[in-house]
Design an enzyme around this catalytic site. Structure first.
Site, PDB file in Angstrom:
ATOM      1  N   GLU A 437      45.500  65.342  64.182  1.00  0.00           N
ATOM      2  CA  GLU A 437      44.059  65.521  64.325  1.00  0.00           C
ATOM      3  C   GLU A 437      43.505  64.512  65.326  1.00  0.00           C
ATOM      4  O   GLU A 437      43.654  63.311  65.162  1.00  0.00           O
ATOM      5  CB  GLU A 437      43.372  65.316  62.961  1.00  0.00           C
ATOM      6  CG  GLU A 437      41.849  65.257  63.047  1.00  0.00           C
ATOM      7  CD  GLU A 437      41.182  64.959  61.704  1.00  0.00           C
ATOM      8  OE1 GLU A 437      41.897  64.851  60.680  1.00  0.00           O
ATOM      9  OE2 GLU A 437      39.948  64.827  61.682  1.00  0.00           O
ATOM     10  N   ASP A 510      43.218  63.078  59.076  1.00  0.00           N
ATOM     11  CA  ASP A 510      42.571  61.933  58.440  1.00  0.00           C
ATOM     12  C   ASP A 510      42.398  62.148  56.939  1.00  0.00           C
ATOM     13  O   ASP A 510      42.317  63.273  56.467  1.00  0.00           O
ATOM     14  CB  ASP A 510      41.184  61.708  59.056  1.00  0.00           C
ATOM     15  CG  ASP A 510      41.281  61.219  60.500  1.00  0.00           C
ATOM     16  OD1 ASP A 510      42.360  60.724  60.865  1.00  0.00           O
ATOM     17  OD2 ASP A 510      40.286  61.360  61.236  1.00  0.00           O
ATOM     18  N   ASP A 512      39.941  62.124  55.058  1.00  0.00           N
ATOM     19  CA  ASP A 512      38.541  62.339  54.690  1.00  0.00           C
ATOM     20  C   ASP A 512      38.287  63.844  54.575  1.00  0.00           C
ATOM     21  O   ASP A 512      39.216  64.644  54.693  1.00  0.00           O
ATOM     22  CB  ASP A 512      37.606  61.686  55.718  1.00  0.00           C
ATOM     23  CG  ASP A 512      37.839  62.241  57.123  1.00  0.00           C
ATOM     24  OD1 ASP A 512      38.581  63.252  57.259  1.00  0.00           O
ATOM     25  OD2 ASP A 512      37.303  61.672  58.084  1.00  0.00           O
ATOM     26  N   ASP A 514      36.724  65.943  56.533  1.00  0.00           N
ATOM     27  CA  ASP A 514      37.023  66.692  57.746  1.00  0.00           C
ATOM     28  C   ASP A 514      38.520  66.923  57.884  1.00  0.00           C
ATOM     29  O   ASP A 514      38.966  68.022  58.217  1.00  0.00           O
ATOM     30  CB  ASP A 514      36.545  65.897  58.972  1.00  0.00           C
ATOM     31  CG  ASP A 514      35.273  66.496  59.545  1.00  0.00           C
ATOM     32  OD1 ASP A 514      34.731  67.424  58.891  1.00  0.00           O
ATOM     33  OD2 ASP A 514      34.844  66.030  60.611  1.00  0.00           O
TER      34      ASP A 514
END
Ligand code: TSJ
Length: 656
Positions: A437, A510, A512, A514
């Site tokens: 990503e 990541d 998180d 997203d």
């Protein structure tokens, strides 16, 4: 009492001792899977009784001591003395290897168990088993146990009591309580969720049978669930289609038999583009498909092409439509029952019996054709024909676009995968593709990697959500084009595992929300277009650390909150960095923590449960908001564990 059993049981006990010596041979593993397998073996016997029409309720109770009780309201295991063996039916079932409750080869031959090893294996691997039989106004009871004798030798599954008549009762049925042996299993704690999922599935597959699971293990509160579907596999299809838009209100249902094979199927098309066929043999999911599924597809294609020709949707000069066209947007459940099942494939979940193809094809062709040709169902038939014609047209348009793109790229001589940093090694068995990503993390990964076997493909921004997109649309998307080219297998019906360029395809995003979303989109893509890649175990999720703990020159990484507290326990004067993204790590940190095979943790994405994966993907990735909101409020907790349950349902397991 001991003397009464000694002579005739010698052989029997030797049999059960063999099970103890090599449990994996009989139940697959001694990990969580094997433990649950024990339970399914017992449940299968009760399901057989229900399928024979003598029981309609089956209950699983998880007890405080980790023992498990399964009971049904059927005829009860026969308590009479077995003619040849001279012991009671109960004792035959529990001490004869492979007796498995099937006394003859008659009506009981359809039972499920993955290995079909029966109750005696469960007995051999339990600390104790208590069997209670309620029949003809009487209650009977027999206990078995496994223990270490005075010479330190394990005695397995020995009758502790004979079959005793306890008293009078008005109840009918069989009740079995067993305690999996903690000397055999890694853990003996059964999962309420796994039991619930399986009982729900069984209740769809066995229409009209009520399944109950009750969990009494935590003090003070009892958890329980009940499953009863009078609509059987039609209810299953409806449930799978929650969050989608069906093209006709009621699923099609067919049921019949041919050559001693019982065939049942339900199907319904929706307005989307995915295909979801779940198939079962004797209540066992066949994730890899097989002969029954092939027969089913062949018949569908034939019946529907015939219909299209008869009503003039296809003219004499037109080519027939392909199977894919008729299966676009199709959700179907196929369930067959047969004897002498042969499983094949990577995970032994593909049916191999050739006679199953014939039987399913014959039954489906006859009954689906009767349904489709019935004037009452003209609307349904037209919807399906219409959908298939549209699918064929879209495919043709995509083919043209693809050729155009190919010509263009030939002209420009530009490689499609501009962003891929390939590895130098040419051994696909060893090579790994990291899909990373973000460009900055991609940059770190390129510098940090071992370029001999690790290739990096950075993704810019969020990839297209492929759910609800036609294959042509997906192929026009630049991110997915580069993934498809890099992986090398092709997609959809062009997929061939033989041209796979990387043994491991690793998603690195990541920690998180997203990142979880990107991971979910990528997994959806692999699930929809390269499913074999998941089934064969090539897809992984990389796990970057969440925290860096530094004290002086010593650096440690924590991958979860629990690990962080164990590292910092009693530690003073350290600095803590929380990583919000991969991009915050420099190349050598990323290598050390996440990419180096010596230190890293990868989660292998597996597909145990297609029904579950399907549900999760349509709900989370689809375009209907209310079911998604419901799902998220049931499961949402964006901590580490749960962002990983983003990949679950497509279930994960840790791989070094
Ligand atoms: F096998 C077992 F112990 F694991 C087990 C068997 C566990 C449970 C929960 C249920 C059963 C079971 C077996 N429930 N119902 C039966 N039925 C028979 O074994 C049975 C009864 C009658 C006749 C008959 O021909 O009259 C035949 C059978 C196989």
């Amino acid at each position: 009492m001991a003397g009464e059993y000694s002579v005739k049981d010698i052989k029997v006990l030797e049999g059960l001792e063999a099970v103890r010596a090599r449990p994996g041979m009989y139940i697959g593993s001694t990990a969580q899977r094997g433990l649950h397998h024990m339970l399914w073996e017992i449940v299968d016997n009760a399901v057989d009784e229900a399928m024979a029409g003598f029981a309609d309720t089956i209950k699983v109770t998880l007890n405080r001591d980790n023992s498990i009780t399964v009971d049904d309201n059927g005829r009860g295991i026969p308590v009479g003395i077995h003619e040849k063996l001279g012991i009671s039916g109960v004792e035959v079932v529990y001490t004869k290897l492979h007796a498995g409750g099937k006394f003859d080869d008659g009506s009981y031959a359809y039972s499920g168990g993955l290995h079909g090893v029966g109750a005696s294996v469960v007995n051999a691997l339990s600390r104790f088993v208590i069997v209670e039989v309620f029949t003809n106004g009487r209650e009977y009871r027999q206990e078995f146990h496994s223990y270490e004798n005075s010479e330190g030798k394990m005695v397995s599954g020995e009758p502790k009591t004979p079959l005793l008549e306890i008293g009078r009762t008005r109840k009918r049925g069989t009740k079995v309580t067993f305690l999996p042996d903690d000397r055999v299993f890694e853990s003996i704690v059964v999962s309420f969720d796994i039991v619930s999922k399986r009982l729900r599935e069984l209740s769809y597959l066995n229409r009209g049978t009520k399944f109950i699971v009750e969990d009494n293990r935590s003090r003070g509160e009892t958890k329980s669930k009940e499953f009863l579907y009078n609509g059987g596999i039609c209810d299953f299809v409806k449930e799978l289609n929650i969050g989608k838009t069906p093209l006709y209100p009621e699923p099609i249902y067919i049921s019949g038999s041919s050559g001693g094979i019982i065939v049942e199927a339900s199907m319904q098309h929706c307005d989307d583009y995915s295909e979801c066929i779940l198939s079962y043999v004797n209540n066992i999911p066949t994730t890899e498909g097989g002969t029954h599924e092939t027969g089913f597809k062949t018949a569908i294609t034939k019946v529907l092409n015939d219909y299209c020709r008869r009503v003039g949707v296809l003219k004499a000069k037109d080519n027939s439509l392909s199977g894919d066209d008729f299966r676009e947007g199709l959700t179907a459940v196929l369930s067959i029952r047969m004897k002498n099942v042969q499983f094949e494939g990577q995970t032994k979940t593909r049916l191999g019996n050739t006679e199953a193809k014939m039987a399913v094809e014959i039954v489906t062709q006859e009954l689906l054709s009767a349904y489709i040709e019935d004037l009452k169902n003209a609307d349904v038939a037209n919807c399906i024909a219409d959908k298939a014609i549209k699918a064929a047209k879209a495919k043709e348009a995509a083919r043209k676009a693809k050729n155009l793109a190919r010509e263009k790229s030939k002209l420009e001589n530009a490689p499609l995968v501009g962003k891929l940093s390939s590895c130098t090694g040419r051994n696909a068995e060893e090579n790994e593709l990291f899909i990373v990503e973000g460009d900055s993390a991609g940059g770190s990964a390129k510098q940090g990697r071992d370029r001999r076997f690790q290739a990096i493909l950075p993704l810019r921004g969020k990839p297209l959500n492929v759910e609800k997109k036609q294959i042509a649309h997906v192929m026009q998307n630049e991110e997915f084009r580069s993934i498809i080219t890099a992986v090398g297998t092709g997609i959809g019906s062009d997929f061939t595992i033989g041209t796979l360029k990387y043994n491991k395809v690793i998603i690195l995003s990541d920690a998180d929300q997203d990142g979880a979303h990107i991971r979910a989109i990528l997994l959806t893509f692999f699930y929809r277009y390269m499913r074999q890649l998941i089934i064969d175990g090539h897809v992984y999720i990389g796990m970057p650390p969440l925290y860096k703990v530094q004290k002086g020159s010593e650096i440690r990484y924590a991958y979860s909150d629990a690990e962080l507290s164990s590292i910092t326990k009693g530690m003073k004067g350290y600095t803590l960095q929380r990583y919000k993204g991969l991009g915050e790590m420099n190349p050598s940190q990323l290598w050390e923590t996440t990419m180096n095979p010596e230190n890293r943790t990868l989660i292998r994405v597996t597909l145990d449960d297609i029904a579950d994966a399907e549900r999760m993907i349509t709900v989370l990735m689809g375009d209907k908001v209310p079911p998604r909101r419901e799902y998220i409020s049931e499961h949402a907790d964006f901590n580490r564990e749960d962002s990983f349950s983003g990949r679950t349902d497509i279930n994960g397991g840790i791989d070094g």
